[in-house]
Design an enzyme around this catalytic site. Structure first.
Site, PDB file in Angstrom:
ATOM      1  N   ALA A 158     -34.290  22.398 141.516  1.00 54.20           N
ATOM      2  CA  ALA A 158     -34.735  21.181 141.127  1.00 54.20           C
ATOM      3  C   ALA A 158     -33.260  20.391 140.698  1.00 54.20           C
ATOM      4  CB  ALA A 158     -35.549  20.916 139.993  1.00 54.20           C
ATOM      5  N   LYS A 159     -33.009  19.385 141.603  1.00 52.76           N
ATOM      6  CA  LYS A 159     -31.982  18.643 141.335  1.00 52.76           C
ATOM      7  C   LYS A 159     -32.255  17.545 139.854  1.00 52.76           C
ATOM      8  CE  LYS A 159     -28.384  16.049 143.817  1.00 52.76           C
ATOM      9  NZ  LYS A 159     -27.325  16.954 143.271  1.00 52.76           N
ATOM     10  N   GLY A 160     -32.510  18.261 138.998  1.00 53.37           N
ATOM     11  CA  GLY A 160     -32.847  17.665 137.806  1.00 53.37           C
ATOM     12  C   GLY A 160     -31.664  17.212 136.769  1.00 53.37           C
TER      13      GLY A 160
END
Ligand code: PPE
Length: 307
Positions: A158-160
């Site tokens: 996840a590109k969180g």
């Protein structure tokens, strides 16, 4: 890197003036890092501004949101249009584009589910991320004392926004020690990626890059370079690499939207190859540059025009 101001930012369905694109100090994402984002680039092409693999980036944004159970209140198609609209409204022909989905104002505490979800898209001209000298001569990287996330502590797929504290710790350590960039290892000790780039090595005419299971983001630049390399007849493999594999590689380079394709000159003060960008790196760099500018017939499908 400083931001160059443009005129409009897309927020929750409409364009607002740059100065008015603000949030409340009690925005959930500011306190808990509850956001997901993308980094996209648009390039000048013979048909005007072309956004590189826009749909793939928007799809990854939705995957990131799904992992974190954030319900994006817009469709993929709407966000594709939002990006195009933002680039066009600002009259940009080449720029960096930053879509962000974040939990907004209205709830505090660690249950994010009742929070409102906001979406914004900004775009501005952004130059070479790791410096012009890096692109030409290669960057000096250092294996970080900070590890990449354990996938059961933070999901690296996840590109969180919250995950980037890890990247910043590693980046600062590397810069303070006089290097350009950090390489992070997974908790198992395998090479993962850099703070905002995937990493590749060349060995015996084969291209190797760490798998997602080593904590690397599934890079869209990485996937593009893999496709280009295969079309050139090179063998490409996702493989677990040790830091010593970086020391003995014939060539090494980094890939990312912001950074593009950057040669690695040395790792932990060991020169990669003879310390100058090698032929495979150069060839891929040249083809990637042509592809993003819509100059390669075969890869024209990757370029999504604004008009
Ligand atoms: N790994 C990480 C951790 C990462 O942040 C990026 C992109 C990549 C790999 C490469 O992915 P792709 O852009 O799809 O090829 N990093 C974005 C944010 C960088 C930043 O400094 O902010 C980017 O390059 O836009």
């Amino acid at each position: 890197m400083p931001i160059t101001k443009t005129e409009y930012i897309w927020m929750d369905g409409r364009l607002v003036k740059w100065e008015q694109a603000t949030v409340h100090v009690l925005t959930h994402a500011l306190h808990y890092g509850s956001g997901v984002f993308e980094g996209i680039r648009a390039y000048r092409t013979p048909q005007g501004a072309g956004v590189f693999r826009l749909t793939d980036h928007i799809n990854r944004l939705f995957s990131s949101a799904k992992i974190l159970m954030i319900d994006i209140p817009f469709s993929r198609q709407q966000l594709v249009q939002a990006v195009k609209q933002t680039v066009a409204a600002n009259g940009l022909s080449e720029c960096y584009i930053r879509p962000i989905v974040y939990l907004g104002y209205g709830e505090m505490g660690l249950n994010p589910l009742p929070c409102p979800v906001n979406v914004a898209v900004a775009a501005w001209p952004w130059g070479v991320y790791l410096g012009e000298e890096g692109v030409q001569k290669g960057v000096r990287v250092k294996v970080s004392s900070w590890q990449r996330h354990d996938p059961n502590a933070m999901p690296p797929a996840a590109k969180g926004t919250a995950l980037y504290l890890n990247s910043s710790l590693a980046k600062v350590e590397a810069l303070k020690a006089g290097y350009d960039e950090a390489v992070l290892l997974s908790p198992q000790g395998y090479v993962s990626e850099c703070t905002g780039e995937n990493i590749f090595v060349v060995r015996n005419d084969r291209l190797l890059t760490p798998p997602v299971a080593a904590g690397a983001l599934e890079g869209i630049t990485q996937a593009s370079v893999i496709a280009i390399a295969k079309d050139l007849g090179l063998e490409v493999e996702h493989a677990n690499l040790l830091r010593s594999d970086l020391y003995t590689a014939e060539e090494a380079f980094l890939t990312g939207t912001a950074a593009e394709l950057v040669p690695v000159r040395s790792v932990d003060d060991r020169e990669v190859g003879d310390g100058a960008p090698g032929p495979v790196t150069r060839k891929l760099q040249e083809l990637f540059r042509a592809a993003v500018h819509g100059q390669v017939e075969r890869y024209r499908g990757w370029v999504e025009h604004v008009n």
